[in-house]
Design a protein around this motif. Structure first.
Motif, PDB file in Angstrom:
ATOM      1  N   SER A  21     -24.686   9.449 -79.454  1.00  0.00           N
ATOM      2  CA  SER A  21     -24.165  10.544 -80.263  1.00  0.00           C
ATOM      3  C   SER A  21     -23.713  11.669 -79.348  1.00  0.00           C
ATOM      4  CB  SER A  21     -25.241  11.062 -81.217  1.00  0.00           C
ATOM      5  OG  SER A  21     -25.635  10.064 -82.134  1.00  0.00           O
ATOM      6  N   LEU A  22     -22.559  12.215 -79.645  1.00  0.00           N
ATOM      7  CA  LEU A  22     -22.041  13.367 -78.915  1.00  0.00           C
ATOM      8  C   LEU A  22     -22.007  14.561 -79.857  1.00  0.00           C
ATOM      9  CD1 LEU A  22     -18.961  11.812 -77.059  1.00  0.00           C
ATOM     10  CD2 LEU A  22     -21.340  11.922 -76.304  1.00  0.00           C
ATOM     11  N   SER A  23     -22.198  15.717 -79.281  1.00  0.00           N
ATOM     12  CA  SER A  23     -22.053  16.934 -80.060  1.00  0.00           C
ATOM     13  C   SER A  23     -21.273  17.954 -79.257  1.00  0.00           C
ATOM     14  CB  SER A  23     -23.415  17.496 -80.460  1.00  0.00           C
ATOM     15  OG  SER A  23     -24.172  17.823 -79.319  1.00  0.00           O
ATOM     16  N   PHE A  61     -17.041   4.270 -84.862  1.00  0.00           N
ATOM     17  CA  PHE A  61     -17.283   5.680 -84.576  1.00  0.00           C
ATOM     18  C   PHE A  61     -17.145   6.498 -85.864  1.00  0.00           C
ATOM     19  CE2 PHE A  61     -15.842   5.782 -79.828  1.00  0.00           C
ATOM     20  CZ  PHE A  61     -16.676   4.707 -79.569  1.00  0.00           C
ATOM     21  N   THR A  62     -17.948   7.544 -85.962  1.00  0.00           N
ATOM     22  CA  THR A  62     -17.882   8.431 -87.115  1.00  0.00           C
ATOM     23  C   THR A  62     -17.915   9.878 -86.644  1.00  0.00           C
ATOM     24  OG1 THR A  62     -19.045   6.828 -88.495  1.00  0.00           O
ATOM     25  CG2 THR A  62     -18.935   9.095 -89.298  1.00  0.00           C
ATOM     26  N   ILE A  63     -16.950  10.651 -87.102  1.00  0.00           N
ATOM     27  CA  ILE A  63     -16.887  12.071 -86.756  1.00  0.00           C
ATOM     28  C   ILE A  63     -17.385  12.890 -87.930  1.00  0.00           C
ATOM     29  CG2 ILE A  63     -14.497  12.339 -87.546  1.00  0.00           C
ATOM     30  CD1 ILE A  63     -14.073  14.331 -85.244  1.00  0.00           C
ATOM     31  N   SER A  64     -18.073  13.972 -87.611  1.00  0.00           N
ATOM     32  CA  SER A  64     -18.495  14.898 -88.655  1.00  0.00           C
ATOM     33  C   SER A  64     -18.405  16.319 -88.108  1.00  0.00           C
ATOM     34  CB  SER A  64     -19.922  14.586 -89.126  1.00  0.00           C
ATOM     35  OG  SER A  64     -20.835  14.650 -88.052  1.00  0.00           O
ATOM     36  N   ALA A  97     -11.134  10.617 -82.287  1.00  0.00           N
ATOM     37  CA  ALA A  97     -11.350  10.984 -83.687  1.00  0.00           C
ATOM     38  C   ALA A  97     -11.019  12.444 -83.857  1.00  0.00           C
ATOM     39  CB  ALA A  97     -12.795  10.731 -84.105  1.00  0.00           C
ATOM     40  N   ILE A  98     -10.490  12.782 -85.023  1.00  0.00           N
ATOM     41  CA  ILE A  98     -10.228  14.178 -85.319  1.00  0.00           C
ATOM     42  C   ILE A  98     -10.435  14.411 -86.797  1.00  0.00           C
ATOM     43  CG2 ILE A  98      -7.737  13.904 -85.694  1.00  0.00           C
ATOM     44  CD1 ILE A  98      -7.482  16.662 -84.208  1.00  0.00           C
ATOM     45  N   LYS A  99     -11.000  15.571 -87.105  1.00  0.00           N
ATOM     46  CA  LYS A  99     -11.256  15.944 -88.486  1.00  0.00           C
ATOM     47  C   LYS A  99     -10.656  17.323 -88.703  1.00  0.00           C
ATOM     48  CE  LYS A  99     -13.222  15.842 -92.592  1.00  0.00           C
ATOM     49  NZ  LYS A  99     -12.504  17.030 -93.124  1.00  0.00           N
ATOM     50  N   PHE A 129     -19.426  16.493 -84.265  1.00  0.00           N
ATOM     51  CA  PHE A 129     -20.295  15.424 -83.782  1.00  0.00           C
ATOM     52  C   PHE A 129     -19.531  14.107 -83.780  1.00  0.00           C
ATOM     53  CE2 PHE A 129     -23.897  18.212 -84.191  1.00  0.00           C
ATOM     54  CZ  PHE A 129     -23.589  19.004 -85.283  1.00  0.00           C
ATOM     55  N   LEU A 130     -19.949  13.223 -82.914  1.00  0.00           N
ATOM     56  CA  LEU A 130     -19.362  11.891 -82.875  1.00  0.00           C
ATOM     57  C   LEU A 130     -20.495  10.880 -82.749  1.00  0.00           C
ATOM     58  CD1 LEU A 130     -16.639  10.336 -82.830  1.00  0.00           C
ATOM     59  CD2 LEU A 130     -16.880  10.257 -80.333  1.00  0.00           C
ATOM     60  N   GLN A 131     -20.647  10.062 -83.761  1.00  0.00           N
ATOM     61  CA  GLN A 131     -21.622   8.980 -83.721  1.00  0.00           C
ATOM     62  C   GLN A 131     -20.884   7.714 -83.302  1.00  0.00           C
ATOM     63  OE1 GLN A 131     -24.984   8.932 -84.155  1.00  0.00           O
ATOM     64  NE2 GLN A 131     -24.893   6.760 -83.591  1.00  0.00           N
ATOM     65  N   MET A 132     -21.337   7.119 -82.215  1.00  0.00           N
ATOM     66  CA  MET A 132     -20.674   5.938 -81.663  1.00  0.00           C
ATOM     67  C   MET A 132     -21.634   4.759 -81.732  1.00  0.00           C
ATOM     68  SD  MET A 132     -18.799   7.662 -78.358  1.00  0.00           S
ATOM     69  CE  MET A 132     -20.338   8.132 -77.579  1.00  0.00           C
ATOM     70  N   ASN A 133     -21.258   3.760 -82.493  1.00  0.00           N
ATOM     71  CA  ASN A 133     -22.073   2.553 -82.650  1.00  0.00           C
ATOM     72  C   ASN A 133     -21.327   1.350 -82.100  1.00  0.00           C
ATOM     73  OD1 ASN A 133     -24.042   4.077 -84.049  1.00  0.00           O
ATOM     74  ND2 ASN A 133     -22.998   3.714 -85.994  1.00  0.00           N
ATOM     75  N   SER A 134     -22.064   0.291 -81.892  1.00  0.00           N
ATOM     76  CA  SER A 134     -21.472  -0.965 -81.392  1.00  0.00           C
ATOM     77  C   SER A 134     -20.578  -0.708 -80.190  1.00  0.00           C
ATOM     78  CB  SER A 134     -20.675  -1.645 -82.512  1.00  0.00           C
ATOM     79  OG  SER A 134     -21.494  -1.916 -83.630  1.00  0.00           O
TER      80      SER A 134
END
Length: 114
Positions: free
Chosen positions: A19-21, A67-70, A49-51, A79-84
């Motif tokens: 996870s990145l913040s 990946f999921t950005i929030s 990713a961009i939100k 935040f960036l959640q990076m899986n797999s």
């Protein structure tokens, strides 16, 4: 002076997660968009990713579904959640923010071992 400070990079095995913040300081307004770019050795910097406010996140196909950005708009954090994670995800990851100008963080290294 606006500063973006990233945290959370590191070394992980393929298939793992990180996870990145990124927190912004020196700002009195809310950014229109916040996100992440990355740059691998010998390659161009690319969007991860961009939100943007009131819009759906944008991901390239290379990270979509993994990946999921929030964002926390009130705190100007992203935040960036990076899986797999895959070895090809290895890069320096940069926080990005856009308002009247574009702002960049100093980067954080993400290394994925095979």
């Amino acid at each position: 002076q606006v500063q973006l400070v990233e945290s959370g990079g590191g070394l992980v095995q393929a298939g793992g997660s990180l996870s990145l913040s990124c927190a912004a300081s020196g700002i009195t307004f809310s950014f229109n968009g916040m996100g992440w770019y990355r740059q691998a050795p010998g390659k161009q910097r690319e969007l991860v990713a961009i939100k943007r406010r009131d819009a759906r996140p944008i991901y390239p196909d290379s990270v979509k579904g993994r990946f999921t950005i929030s964002r926390d708009n009130a705190k100007n954090t992203v935040f960036l959640q990076m899986n797999s994670l895959k070895p090809e995800d290895t890069a320096v990851y940069y926080c990005y923010a856009e308002g009247s100008y574009a702002y960049w963080g100093q980067g954080t290294q993400v290394t994925v071992s095979s």
